[in-house]
Write a protein that holds these residues in place. Structure first.
Motif, PDB file in Angstrom:
ATOM      1  N   GLU A 290      14.101  -1.025   1.565  1.00  8.23           N
ATOM      2  CA  GLU A 290      13.636   0.389   2.233  1.00  8.23           C
ATOM      3  C   GLU A 290      12.371   0.386   2.428  1.00  8.23           C
ATOM      4  O   GLU A 290      11.896   1.233   3.176  1.00  8.23           O
ATOM      5  N   ARG A 291      11.614  -0.562   2.166  1.00 11.95           N
ATOM      6  CA  ARG A 291       9.809  -0.561   2.352  1.00 11.95           C
ATOM      7  C   ARG A 291       9.767  -1.448   3.456  1.00 11.95           C
ATOM      8  O   ARG A 291       8.630  -1.849   3.826  1.00 11.95           O
ATOM      9  N   LEU A 292      10.991  -1.856   4.059  1.00 10.32           N
ATOM     10  CA  LEU A 292      10.833  -3.008   5.397  1.00 10.32           C
ATOM     11  C   LEU A 292      10.232  -2.293   6.296  1.00 10.32           C
ATOM     12  O   LEU A 292       8.997  -2.901   6.865  1.00 10.32           O
ATOM     13  N   LYS A 293      10.534  -1.287   6.893  1.00 13.62           N
ATOM     14  CA  LYS A 293       9.928  -0.436   8.251  1.00 13.62           C
ATOM     15  C   LYS A 293      10.657   0.819   8.083  1.00 13.62           C
ATOM     16  O   LYS A 293      11.292   1.078   7.350  1.00 13.62           O
ATOM     17  N   ARG A 294      10.159   1.592   9.239  1.00 11.00           N
ATOM     18  CA  ARG A 294      10.626   2.857   9.286  1.00 11.00           C
ATOM     19  C   ARG A 294      11.995   2.895  10.126  1.00 11.00           C
ATOM     20  O   ARG A 294      12.179   2.011  11.011  1.00 11.00           O
ATOM     21  N   PRO A 295      12.690   4.007   9.807  1.00  6.91           N
ATOM     22  CA  PRO A 295      14.170   4.132  10.765  1.00  6.91           C
ATOM     23  C   PRO A 295      13.516   4.344  12.156  1.00  6.91           C
ATOM     24  O   PRO A 295      12.355   4.550  12.377  1.00  6.91           O
TER      25      PRO A 295
ATOM     26  N   ASP B 279      11.735   7.430  13.556  1.00 13.54           N
ATOM     27  CA  ASP B 279      10.464   7.604  12.999  1.00 13.54           C
ATOM     28  C   ASP B 279       9.498   6.563  13.172  1.00 13.54           C
ATOM     29  O   ASP B 279       8.602   6.127  12.475  1.00 13.54           O
ATOM     30  N   ALA B 280       9.994   5.282  13.956  1.00 12.25           N
ATOM     31  CA  ALA B 280       9.295   4.098  14.251  1.00 12.25           C
ATOM     32  C   ALA B 280       7.852   3.747  14.731  1.00 12.25           C
ATOM     33  O   ALA B 280       6.872   3.142  14.347  1.00 12.25           O
ATOM     34  N   ARG B 281       8.026   4.806  15.705  1.00 12.89           N
ATOM     35  CA  ARG B 281       6.470   4.925  16.487  1.00 12.89           C
ATOM     36  C   ARG B 281       5.938   3.563  16.889  1.00 12.89           C
ATOM     37  O   ARG B 281       6.807   2.712  17.380  1.00 12.89           O
ATOM     38  N   LYS B 282       4.676   3.088  16.670  1.00 15.23           N
ATOM     39  CA  LYS B 282       4.111   2.002  17.035  1.00 15.23           C
ATOM     40  C   LYS B 282       4.964   0.884  16.501  1.00 15.23           C
ATOM     41  O   LYS B 282       4.685  -0.289  16.851  1.00 15.23           O
ATOM     42  N   GLN B 283       5.580   0.700  15.380  1.00 16.75           N
ATOM     43  CA  GLN B 283       6.241  -0.262  14.798  1.00 16.75           C
ATOM     44  C   GLN B 283       7.326  -0.825  15.823  1.00 16.75           C
ATOM     45  O   GLN B 283       7.453  -1.995  15.752  1.00 16.75           O
TER      46      GLN B 283
ATOM     47  N   THR C  42       0.920  -1.091  -0.047  1.00 16.75           N
ATOM     48  CA  THR C  42      -0.057   0.023  -0.053  1.00 16.75           C
ATOM     49  C   THR C  42       0.819   1.226  -0.172  1.00 16.75           C
ATOM     50  O   THR C  42       2.026   1.126   0.411  1.00 16.75           O
ATOM     51  N   VAL C  43       0.409   2.351  -0.720  1.00 19.47           N
ATOM     52  CA  VAL C  43       0.973   3.592  -0.646  1.00 19.47           C
ATOM     53  C   VAL C  43       1.583   3.830   0.806  1.00 19.47           C
ATOM     54  O   VAL C  43       0.627   4.145   1.660  1.00 19.47           O
ATOM     55  N   LYS C  44       2.829   4.541   0.826  1.00 16.67           N
ATOM     56  CA  LYS C  44       3.374   5.205   1.904  1.00 16.67           C
ATOM     57  C   LYS C  44       3.362   4.104   3.002  1.00 16.67           C
ATOM     58  O   LYS C  44       3.115   4.731   4.409  1.00 16.67           O
ATOM     59  N   ARG C  45       3.036   2.845   3.060  1.00 13.69           N
ATOM     60  CA  ARG C  45       3.138   2.006   4.040  1.00 13.69           C
ATOM     61  C   ARG C  45       4.577   0.944   3.998  1.00 13.69           C
ATOM     62  O   ARG C  45       4.811   0.677   2.844  1.00 13.69           O
ATOM     63  N   ASP C  46       4.734   0.406   5.062  1.00 14.41           N
ATOM     64  CA  ASP C  46       5.762  -0.447   5.198  1.00 14.41           C
ATOM     65  C   ASP C  46       5.433  -2.119   5.183  1.00 14.41           C
ATOM     66  O   ASP C  46       4.372  -2.351   5.810  1.00 14.41           O
ATOM     67  N   LEU C  47       6.306  -2.818   4.734  1.00 17.26           N
ATOM     68  CA  LEU C  47       5.939  -4.140   4.888  1.00 17.26           C
ATOM     69  C   LEU C  47       5.274  -4.830   6.154  1.00 17.26           C
ATOM     70  O   LEU C  47       4.468  -5.605   6.488  1.00 17.26           O
ATOM     71  N   ILE C  48       6.231  -4.346   7.165  1.00 20.90           N
ATOM     72  CA  ILE C  48       5.831  -4.676   8.506  1.00 20.90           C
ATOM     73  C   ILE C  48       4.113  -4.380   8.940  1.00 20.90           C
ATOM     74  O   ILE C  48       3.604  -5.290   9.541  1.00 20.90           O
ATOM     75  N   ASP C  49       3.594  -3.480   8.422  1.00 15.34           N
ATOM     76  CA  ASP C  49       2.203  -3.014   8.661  1.00 15.34           C
ATOM     77  C   ASP C  49       1.436  -3.703   7.790  1.00 15.34           C
ATOM     78  O   ASP C  49       0.450  -4.280   8.181  1.00 15.34           O
TER      79      ASP C  49
ATOM     80  N   PRO D 298       7.181  -7.344  17.326  1.00 21.64           N
ATOM     81  CA  PRO D 298       8.151  -8.190  17.289  1.00 21.64           C
ATOM     82  C   PRO D 298       9.161  -8.263  15.938  1.00 21.64           C
ATOM     83  O   PRO D 298      10.337  -8.236  15.814  1.00 21.64           O
ATOM     84  N   ALA D 299       8.356  -8.109  15.043  1.00 17.30           N
ATOM     85  CA  ALA D 299       8.933  -8.095  13.369  1.00 17.30           C
ATOM     86  C   ALA D 299      10.017  -6.868  13.410  1.00 17.30           C
ATOM     87  O   ALA D 299      10.853  -6.908  12.240  1.00 17.30           O
ATOM     88  N   TYR D 300       9.756  -5.606  14.094  1.00 16.07           N
ATOM     89  CA  TYR D 300      10.647  -4.544  14.203  1.00 16.07           C
ATOM     90  C   TYR D 300      12.262  -5.011  14.153  1.00 16.07           C
ATOM     91  O   TYR D 300      13.004  -4.431  13.372  1.00 16.07           O
ATOM     92  N   ARG D 301      12.508  -6.092  14.738  1.00 18.30           N
ATOM     93  CA  ARG D 301      13.890  -6.440  15.304  1.00 18.30           C
ATOM     94  C   ARG D 301      14.502  -7.289  13.685  1.00 18.30           C
ATOM     95  O   ARG D 301      15.543  -7.674  13.755  1.00 18.30           O
TER      96      ARG D 301
END
Length: 537
Positions: free
Chosen positions: A392-397, A400-404, A349-356, A408-411
């Motif tokens: 680069e679509r994996l997760k937020r840095p 800027d990660a916030r709720k991510q 989805t536009v402007k969303r990361d794989l983790i979400d 657990p997948a953020y690791r």
């Protein structure tokens, strides 16, 4: 890089529609940029050769078979080498004594004309949906002279002498003159290979090509002993209830029995939900709109799935991965069948990361392309391929990660690592082999215009119309061996049981099929049904 070569086969008109899209997809995804080489080892399915003018060629390692009347403008010798000059061929005769009668050349589709004129992107203006009548009307690659083979005993779409019985194809193979010539072509391809690993076979399973293809698969098993991955295909277009539907069911049952015995693994293909039922409905994809009654459309979906799942052993990053590994993973306990799935486009989805996106998945992340089979997420042996999702679509840095950060997948630091975690949590009691490739599926003509207007040029999904021409998309596809296949075999058996005696269809009996052989086939379907039931393991 040393390639572990595979020889491909296409048996039948619909299989050639699928195969044409598959080769077109591969041609579209060639990389000519030396600074950014492709992740895909194209030498696995392609061969390098040389024309009579010493020009280097790169053609599919392929044998394709169809009936008379399907080639149109295309010569049976292919389109790679130029034919001899007619004046040279007639040099022994006095021109004044000759009367030359010529047939008008078959018309070429506007798309093919644009290819020959090197018109390139102007092909976007063409309406391929109305212009494509045969697979040659959108064929991009050039073929080696031994590639195309025509069964001259039968004519395509002939109502007076249809090629619609399993044993018709089987009997053609038993013709020593034809089979020896065809086997010589197989041998020529095999002898060119340095480290051949096996065969891909796409075959129509509802007509005479089911018998011809099944006989060839048995020959390949007996003669070469290599891995054979077969794809029996069913054209899932709508139809009215008729005796012809029962004939197709019998052909399909006989086909699956034979290829189940001699293939290393087989995966039935159909864009319809039921396959052999007249009330069949098309498979639904959230961001696609296609016409399943158009072979040109439905075959593109099947080809996309084939191109993606086979990347497991066409990936330069893992040169040791082989077709035999895939087959060995999925054909445990005598289970020779596997369902095939597709997620097109994979919903980035536009402007969303794989983790979400993975966290929001509700239900199955894939759509089945195997008839009468719904692929569950639990208790599967499966091989999954994901292409086109960049790191680069994996997760937020971190800043800027916030709720991510709470997930657990953020690791996870790679797409492969995150997808592995997702599949481990979502697919209970399943064994999964995952392949990840950075390259998306490039979308070029003549791939059909089936993407909805909410799909961006890069394949991202929007919640609103964007009206962009899709240039590339991420794709996920898989092969799955699980309980859903039990229902597939059960459904086919129930339909085949409606033919109590093959004497009802005299063409089967006249072609050499015995009632005992058909009864054995029905028992085979029941055995397969039981093999995939949970209590069997």
């Amino acid at each position: 890089m040393t390639a572990r070569e595979i020889l491909s086969f296409q048996f039948g008109h619909y299989s050639n529609f699928i195969g044409t899209h598959w080769w077109n997809i591969q041609e579209s995804n060639f990389s000519y940029d030396q600074d950014h080489p492709s992740d895909i080892n194209h030498d696995v399915l392609y061969r390098q050769g040389e024309t009579q003018r010493k020009e280097v060629t790169f053609t599919p390692r392929l044998l394709a078979v169809d009936l008379k009347g399907t080639l149109g403008y295309l010569s049976e010798q292919g389109n790679l080498y130029e034919e001899c000059d007619s004046e040279e061929s007639n040099s022994l005769w006095e021109n004044k004594d000759l009367e030359v009668v010529t047939e008008p050349a078959p018309a070429k589709s506007p798309f093919i004309q644009s290819l020959e004129a090197n018109a390139g992107e102007s092909a976007r203006k063409f309406d391929l949906e109305s212009e494509v009548n045969s697979w040659v009307d959108y064929l991009v690659p050039r073929f080696h002279p031994r590639t195309i083979n025509i069964l001259k005993q039968y004519k395509h779409a002939c109502t007076s002498q249809p090629f619609d019985i399993f044993n018709y194809g089987l009997n053609i193979w038993k013709n020593a003159q034809y089979s020896e010539d065809f086997c010589d072509k197989i041998r020529s391809y095999v002898e060119e290979c340095d480290m051949m690993q096996g065969f891909h076979v796409i075959l129509d399973s509802t007509d005479g090509f089911a018998g011809f293809g099944a006989a060839c698969i048995q020959y390949l098993r007996d003669e070469y002993g290599k891995s054979i991955l077969s794809f029996p295909a069913i054209d899932g277009k709508s139809s009215e209830p008729s005796a012809a539907n029962l004939i197709k069911v019998v052909n399909t049952a006989l086909c699956w029995q034979s290829i189940g015995e001699h293939s290393s693994l087989f995966s039935p293909l159909c864009a319809g939900t039921s396959g052999w039922l007249p009330s069949d409905v098309p498979r639904e994809f959230a961001n696609l709109t296609y016409n399943r009654d158009l072979k040109y459309h439905s075959s593109a979906l099947l080809a996309t799935a084939l191109d993606t799942v086979t990347l497991r052993y066409r990936n330069k990053a893992y040169p040791a991965s082989a077709l035999s590994d895939l087959c060995a993973d999925l054909n445990k306990l005598g289970r020779k069948a596997a369902a095939i799935s597709l997620s097109l486009p994979f919903p980035m989805t536009v402007k969303r990361d794989l983790i979400d996106i993975l966290d929001d998945f509700d239900g199955s992340p894939w759509t089945s392309l195997t008839p009468s089979c719904e692929i569950t997420t639990d208790k599967n042996m499966q091989s999954i391929v994901l292409r086109g999702v960049l790191e680069e679509r994996l997760k937020r840095p971190l800043h800027d990660a916030r709720k991510q950060m709470a997930k657990p997948a953020y690791r996870c630091s790679t797409v492969h690592e995150m997808m592995t975690m997702y599949l481990a949590y979502s697919c209970h009691a399943s064994a999964t082999h995952l392949t990840v490739i950075n390259e998306p599926l490039k979308i070029k003509n003549p791939f059909p215009k089936i993407f909805n207007n909410n799909v961006h040029a890069n394949g991202d999904i929007a919640a609103w119309p964007v009206g962009e021409d899709v240039k590339s998309v991420p794709v996920m596809a898989g092969l799955h061996s699980g309980e859903g296949l039990s229902k597939m075999f059960s459904s086919l058996h129930d339909q085949a049981m409606k033919v109590k005696s093959i004497k009802k269809f005299h063409a089967f009996q006249d072609s050499g099929l015995e009632q005992d052989e058909y009864a054995e086939c029905l028992n085979y379907l029941l055995d397969c049904k039981e093999a995939y039931e949970d209590h069997y393991v």
